[in-house]
Design a protein around this motif. Structure first.
Motif, PDB file in Angstrom:
ATOM      1  N   ASP A 183       0.868  -1.273   0.023  1.00 62.85           N
ATOM      2  CA  ASP A 183       0.131   0.001  -0.039  1.00 62.85           C
ATOM      3  C   ASP A 183       0.797   1.141   0.114  1.00 62.85           C
ATOM      4  O   ASP A 183       0.337   2.096   0.152  1.00 62.85           O
ATOM      5  N   LYS A 184       2.185   1.251  -0.146  1.00 68.23           N
ATOM      6  CA  LYS A 184       3.079   2.248  -0.126  1.00 68.23           C
ATOM      7  C   LYS A 184       3.168   3.218   1.145  1.00 68.23           C
ATOM      8  O   LYS A 184       3.815   4.074   1.321  1.00 68.23           O
ATOM      9  N   LYS A 185       2.531   2.483   2.303  1.00 70.95           N
ATOM     10  CA  LYS A 185       2.538   3.275   3.374  1.00 70.95           C
ATOM     11  C   LYS A 185       3.587   3.233   4.162  1.00 70.95           C
ATOM     12  O   LYS A 185       4.001   4.051   5.307  1.00 70.95           O
ATOM     13  N   THR A 186       4.320   2.230   4.067  1.00 69.94           N
ATOM     14  CA  THR A 186       5.602   1.771   4.902  1.00 69.94           C
ATOM     15  C   THR A 186       6.839   1.499   3.967  1.00 69.94           C
ATOM     16  O   THR A 186       6.442   1.010   2.647  1.00 69.94           O
ATOM     17  N   VAL A 187       7.823   1.652   4.456  1.00 72.56           N
ATOM     18  CA  VAL A 187       9.213   1.331   3.578  1.00 72.56           C
ATOM     19  C   VAL A 187      10.080   0.485   4.849  1.00 72.56           C
ATOM     20  O   VAL A 187      10.456   0.976   5.832  1.00 72.56           O
ATOM     21  N   THR A 188      10.498  -0.711   3.947  1.00 74.23           N
ATOM     22  CA  THR A 188      11.414  -1.522   4.893  1.00 74.23           C
ATOM     23  C   THR A 188      12.753  -1.369   4.527  1.00 74.23           C
ATOM     24  O   THR A 188      13.136  -1.360   3.211  1.00 74.23           O
ATOM     25  N   TYR A 189      13.863  -1.091   5.560  1.00 74.05           N
ATOM     26  CA  TYR A 189      15.171  -1.212   5.203  1.00 74.05           C
ATOM     27  C   TYR A 189      15.880  -2.391   5.873  1.00 74.05           C
ATOM     28  O   TYR A 189      15.449  -2.747   7.016  1.00 74.05           O
ATOM     29  N   GLY A 190      17.021  -2.881   5.208  1.00 77.24           N
ATOM     30  CA  GLY A 190      17.806  -3.865   5.841  1.00 77.24           C
ATOM     31  C   GLY A 190      18.874  -3.312   6.368  1.00 77.24           C
ATOM     32  O   GLY A 190      19.770  -2.608   5.890  1.00 77.24           O
ATOM     33  N   PHE A 191      19.339  -3.854   7.778  1.00 79.66           N
ATOM     34  CA  PHE A 191      20.417  -3.286   8.475  1.00 79.66           C
ATOM     35  C   PHE A 191      21.449  -4.646   8.809  1.00 79.66           C
ATOM     36  O   PHE A 191      21.048  -5.575   9.346  1.00 79.66           O
ATOM     37  N   VAL A 192      22.588  -4.343   8.238  1.00 85.08           N
ATOM     38  CA  VAL A 192      23.532  -5.569   8.400  1.00 85.08           C
ATOM     39  C   VAL A 192      24.636  -5.316   9.316  1.00 85.08           C
ATOM     40  O   VAL A 192      25.263  -4.185   9.321  1.00 85.08           O
ATOM     41  N   THR A 193      24.946  -6.318  10.330  1.00 80.61           N
ATOM     42  CA  THR A 193      25.854  -6.240  11.167  1.00 80.61           C
ATOM     43  C   THR A 193      26.680  -7.370  11.186  1.00 80.61           C
ATOM     44  O   THR A 193      26.052  -8.604  10.900  1.00 80.61           O
ATOM     45  N   ALA A 194      28.104  -7.319  11.309  1.00 81.41           N
ATOM     46  CA  ALA A 194      28.894  -8.566  11.500  1.00 81.41           C
ATOM     47  C   ALA A 194      29.811  -8.519  12.671  1.00 81.41           C
ATOM     48  O   ALA A 194      30.522  -7.343  12.770  1.00 81.41           O
ATOM     49  N   ARG A 195      29.904  -9.621  13.062  1.00 81.87           N
ATOM     50  CA  ARG A 195      30.896  -9.630  14.291  1.00 81.87           C
ATOM     51  C   ARG A 195      31.608 -11.040  14.371  1.00 81.87           C
ATOM     52  O   ARG A 195      30.935 -11.926  14.261  1.00 81.87           O
ATOM     53  N   LEU A 196      32.714 -11.037  14.839  1.00 90.72           N
ATOM     54  CA  LEU A 196      33.401 -12.323  15.085  1.00 90.72           C
ATOM     55  C   LEU A 196      32.463 -13.005  16.141  1.00 90.72           C
ATOM     56  O   LEU A 196      32.028 -12.427  17.280  1.00 90.72           O
ATOM     57  N   PHE A 197      32.285 -14.538  16.149  1.00 91.17           N
ATOM     58  CA  PHE A 197      31.436 -15.244  17.148  1.00 91.17           C
ATOM     59  C   PHE A 197      32.464 -15.538  18.391  1.00 91.17           C
ATOM     60  O   PHE A 197      33.369 -16.363  17.958  1.00 91.17           O
ATOM     61  N   ARG A 198      31.966 -15.248  19.496  1.00 89.06           N
ATOM     62  CA  ARG A 198      32.821 -15.348  20.511  1.00 89.06           C
ATOM     63  C   ARG A 198      31.758 -16.077  21.685  1.00 89.06           C
ATOM     64  O   ARG A 198      31.013 -15.497  22.484  1.00 89.06           O
ATOM     65  N   PRO A 199      31.665 -17.310  21.461  1.00 90.84           N
ATOM     66  CA  PRO A 199      30.674 -18.221  22.489  1.00 90.84           C
ATOM     67  C   PRO A 199      31.208 -17.939  24.107  1.00 90.84           C
ATOM     68  O   PRO A 199      32.323 -17.722  24.431  1.00 90.84           O
ATOM     69  N   HIS A 200      30.005 -17.740  24.785  1.00 90.65           N
ATOM     70  CA  HIS A 200      30.445 -17.522  26.204  1.00 90.65           C
ATOM     71  C   HIS A 200      31.085 -18.787  26.828  1.00 90.65           C
ATOM     72  O   HIS A 200      30.327 -19.853  26.731  1.00 90.65           O
ATOM     73  N   LYS A 201      32.219 -18.981  27.690  1.00 89.07           N
ATOM     74  CA  LYS A 201      32.445 -20.129  28.151  1.00 89.07           C
ATOM     75  C   LYS A 201      31.986 -20.127  29.469  1.00 89.07           C
ATOM     76  O   LYS A 201      31.970 -19.290  30.357  1.00 89.07           O
ATOM     77  N   LYS A 202      31.550 -21.363  29.968  1.00 92.12           N
ATOM     78  CA  LYS A 202      30.755 -21.711  31.263  1.00 92.12           C
ATOM     79  C   LYS A 202      32.027 -21.955  32.145  1.00 92.12           C
ATOM     80  O   LYS A 202      32.779 -22.809  31.728  1.00 92.12           O
ATOM     81  N   THR A 203      31.896 -21.440  33.251  1.00 94.99           N
ATOM     82  CA  THR A 203      33.003 -21.739  34.349  1.00 94.99           C
ATOM     83  C   THR A 203      32.045 -22.517  35.486  1.00 94.99           C
ATOM     84  O   THR A 203      31.126 -22.084  35.640  1.00 94.99           O
ATOM     85  N   GLN A 204      32.825 -23.416  36.113  1.00 90.26           N
ATOM     86  CA  GLN A 204      32.583 -24.052  37.241  1.00 90.26           C
ATOM     87  C   GLN A 204      32.677 -23.346  38.435  1.00 90.26           C
ATOM     88  O   GLN A 204      34.208 -23.220  38.789  1.00 90.26           O
TER      89      GLN A 204
END
Length: 207
Positions: A183-204
């Motif tokens: 209906d031309k009432k809205t406009v959608t944009y794509g926002f891209v983000t990239a980062r190195l994946f650093r999994p959280h290490k669980k500590t006991q």
């Protein structure tokens, strides 16, 4: 070990009137639109996120399959009980197709020569739920009289783009330009983000 990279594409829709106001003041940039979103003037449509090794193409799908008819066969039924000399149309599907509705994200990420910078090949696709429209088909009964029958068919709104982009880790960048709604009432944009994946290490806890 090959490093992993996390790529996220946020699809955010804005009122077309707000985008028109921004365009009058200059170039539309990612930070400007994201600020608008933080003010509550943008709606998050979806935010697919994928983790993949650097240099390896990966695909993420968040879809449902919609099966719909593509052809119809219209026949007539005569001698209806209680309705002599009358007929009715019977509309039968004569073929089907399957369409994936939702989000498909294809990504190939590579490390650039500069530290903390990525080269991305992106091909996101957003297919919204179908809207059904009714078409009218004409047919002739055995007596030669013409009639009409209703044939429902779906229409899909597909928003997609393919792009090569270089961006710094954690930086949000607009990709694909604005994609208007039906209906031309809205406009959608794509926002891209990239980062190195650093999994959280669980500590006991040590006892």
């Amino acid at each position: 070990k090959t490093p992993l990279v996390e790529v996220e594409v946020q699809f955010i829709s804005f009122a077309a009137s707000d985008i028109a106001d921004l365009s009058k003041s200059g170039i539309i940039e990612a930070e400007t639109l994201l600020s608008l979103h933080r003010e509550g003037k943008g709606a998050l449509v979806c935010a697919p996120k994928i983790v993949a090794p650097l240099g390896v193409e990966a695909t993420l799908k968040q879809v449902v399959e919609v099966i719909y008819p593509t052809d119809f066969f219209v026949s007539t039924v005569t001698n209806i009980p209680g309705k002599p000399e009358s007929c009715a149309a019977v509309v039968e599907p004569n073929g089907f197709e399957t369409r994936e509705v939702g989000v498909v994200l294809q990504v190939l990420a590579k490390a650039a020569a500069e530290p903390d910078v990525f080269d991305l090949l992106l091909a996101p696709q957003l297919v919204t739920e179908e809207s059904w429209r009714t078409y009218i088909a004409a047919y002739t009964d055995p007596s030669g009289k013409e009639h009409t029958a209703e044939l429902p068919l779906p229409f899909f709104l597909t928003q997609q783009f393919t792009t090569n982009i270089r961006l710094r880790e954690g930086q949000a960048t607009i990709c694909g330009g604005g994609m208007p709604s039906r209906d031309k009432k809205t406009v959608t944009y794509g926002f891209v983000t990239a980062r190195l994946f650093r999994p959280h290490k669980k500590t006991q806890d040590r006892k």
